[in-house]
Design an enzyme around this catalytic site. Structure first.
Site, PDB file in Angstrom:
ATOM      1  N   HIS A 158       0.832  -1.219   0.000  1.00  0.00           N
ATOM      2  CA  HIS A 158       0.000   0.000   0.000  1.00  0.00           C
ATOM      3  C   HIS A 158       0.864   1.267   0.000  1.00  0.00           C
ATOM      4  O   HIS A 158       0.427   2.319   0.463  1.00  0.00           O
ATOM      5  CB  HIS A 158      -0.954   0.042   1.201  1.00  0.00           C
ATOM      6  N   SER A 279      15.966  20.878 -16.309  1.00  0.00           N
ATOM      7  CA  SER A 279      14.779  21.674 -16.591  1.00  0.00           C
ATOM      8  C   SER A 279      15.228  22.923 -17.329  1.00  0.00           C
ATOM      9  O   SER A 279      16.336  23.413 -17.115  1.00  0.00           O
ATOM     10  CB  SER A 279      14.104  22.050 -15.270  1.00  0.00           C
ATOM     11  N   LYS A 285      17.113  21.312 -10.980  1.00  0.00           N
ATOM     12  CA  LYS A 285      16.429  20.039 -11.203  1.00  0.00           C
ATOM     13  C   LYS A 285      17.202  19.024 -12.026  1.00  0.00           C
ATOM     14  O   LYS A 285      17.965  19.355 -12.916  1.00  0.00           O
ATOM     15  CB  LYS A 285      15.083  20.293 -11.890  1.00  0.00           C
ATOM     16  N   GLU A 292      10.190   8.006 -17.047  1.00  0.00           N
ATOM     17  CA  GLU A 292       8.874   8.609 -17.315  1.00  0.00           C
ATOM     18  C   GLU A 292       8.415   8.309 -18.740  1.00  0.00           C
ATOM     19  O   GLU A 292       7.245   8.005 -18.985  1.00  0.00           O
ATOM     20  CB  GLU A 292       8.929  10.128 -17.104  1.00  0.00           C
TER      21      GLU A 292
END
Ligand code: ARG
Length: 461
Positions: A158, A279, A285, A292
């Protein structure tokens, strides 16, 4: 540029140019060119061996087809939409090269059994390639596993901290998934490697062909038993896209974990510069674009599976032009799976580093050893459910006191239950917690070492 063909003399005018474009598949089925040539060469040889044409004619056809292969490899065979599809493109070029004898190639054959043959030859080759990609992916998982048997990582259910586990054990779960993927592809291969050549348009042929001869030349295991089934079956392609979808499910799950692990919140891995992106606006970043993208590309493979199922569901026997729509999804499915497997393999090989200090902190900062306290009591003859309830209470009071289980004094333990002794500290230390789960297939270090040995023998390292 040759003229748009006008079919048999039954037709009086050429296709409307827009319709010709709509009808054509050459824009994508050129991918099958080499397989089409291989299939046609086998067919031409069979026509010769069965005396349907003379040996000399068969040889002329074969050398003309080989010449097309050379031209294609040199970039000199680029048929346009006027050819309609790869099969007509080859036949037209063959006639240009060898003359009228080229018109004999299509004796005892239809584009229906021809395209079925091509797509099977293509897919079986690609299946073997994907299996090789899977092996390299598995090797990369295994190599991290070997380095991290005793590196602990929180295990989750979970997405809540559940029990600490060996990092190797976590990675080996993906090894097992990809092993099933590999085996599944073997299975699909068997049902892909059946020859429809000689099924003709739908009903077989009046010529004394030898289907086994072409099947042997092309390395098919057997021939389709029923000609209608042979030309209209795409089950193998559906099975392939299903296997491909499952590969993507597995890659996507791993991607998701890597994305989480790379976040500041988890901070379990560092992404190396060769596999991370920045980025355009936020200079601090480092983004996990690769996992992804893999996660994102999963949808298109599922889509191809769905599309082919829908294409097939209402088709009356036998061939229908709808089947031309099978190709782009199959091609894209193959390319996507290969690209994603390769990217994830590189990511594993050189793109990530596990932050072992942070991982060691992570497994020591929570209550994921609570089950072990219950197991400790149960091993001292306290019924498990009673122990479970008692430990629940301990967790509650510890949480309120801002303490972890390891911070409780022996006195406190013994007030909770007289069965606690000083070995409780050892029993709940993360390393011990993991190593004690020595049941077959569990995370205990001994088990993990054995699992690594089995994995190694599977991929033959
Ligand atoms: N381009 C067609 C396809 O991909 C080849 C088979 C055409 N057969 C036919 N009867 N029109 O399916």
């Amino acid at each position: 540029m040759s003229q748009q063909k006008t079919w048999s003399d039954r037709f009086e005018s050429a296709l409307n140019p827009a319709i010709a474009i709509f009808n054509a598949s050459i824009g994508f089925d050129i991918e099958l060119l080499e397989y089409d040539l291989t299939g046609s060469i086998a067919h031409a040889k069979m026509l010769g061996s069965t005396k349907i044409i003379t040996d000399t004619e068969a040889q002329q056809l074969v050398s003309g087809l080989e010449q097309i292969r050379t031209e294609y490899r040199q970039g000199n065979f680029n048929p346009g939409v006027e050819a309609e599809d790869v099969h007509f493109a080859v036949e037209q070029r063959l006639i240009e090269i060898v003359g009228d004898v080229g018109k004999k190639l299509h004796t005892a054959r239809s584009r229906n059994d021809q395209v079925g043959t091509d797509i099977r030859l293509y897919l079986r080759a690609e299946i073997r390639q994907i299996q090789q990609h899977l092996r390299r992916f598995q090797a990369a998982l295994l190599s991290h596993s070997q380095n991290h048997v005793e590196t602990l990582i929180p295990g989750y259910t979970h997405l809540q901290r559940a029990q600490p586990i060996s990092l190797a054990h976590h990675l080996l779960a993906y090894f097992q998934m990809s092993q099933r993927d590999w085996e599944r592809l073997n299975d699909v291969y068997q049902r892909t490697n059946i020859s429809p050549l000689g099924c003709g348009a739908l009903a077989g042929t009046t010529f004394p062909i030898d289907r086994q001869y072409t099947a042997d030349l092309l390395g098919f295991d057997r021939v389709y038993e029923n000609s209608l089934d042979g030309v209209s079956d795409r089950d193998f392609a559906i099975e392939f896209l299903c296997a491909a979808s499952l590969i993507m499910v597995h890659l996507s799950r791993l991607s998701e974990e890597m994305i989480l692990w790379a976040s500041q919140e988890f901070s379990f891995i560092t992404l190396k510069d060769t596999c991370a992106t920045g980025s355009s606006i936020m200079p601090q970043k480092k983004n996990p674009d690769i996992p992804e993208l893999v996660r994102g590309k999963t949808g298109r493979v599922f889509g191809h599976l769905q599309a082919l199922l829908v294409i097939m569901k209402g088709l009356p026997l036998a061939y229908n032009k709808d089947l031309q729509e099978d190709k782009e999804g199959i091609f894209d499915g193959v390319k996507t799976v290969k690209a994603c497997l390769e990217a994830m393999t590189i990511l594993l090989e050189e793109g990530i580093e596990f932050k072992t200090t942070r991982l060691a902190e992570a497994v020591a900062e929570d209550f994921s050893n609570a089950t072990d306290v219950a197991d400790y009591l149960a091993s001292k003859d306290v019924p498990f459910r009673e122990a479970y309830n008692l430990v629940g209470k301990v967790v509650k009071t510890s949480l309120a006191a801002g303490k972890l289980l390891k911070d409780l004094t022996l006195d406190e333990w013994q007030q909770l239950h007289p069965a606690f002794e000083s070995d409780i500290y050892e029993a709940i230390a993360p390393k011990q917690v993991v190593s004690a789960r020595n049941s077959y297939g569990g995370t205990g270090f001994e088990q993990v070492h054995q699992a690594i040995a089995r994995a190694k023998s599977i991929i033959d390292l």
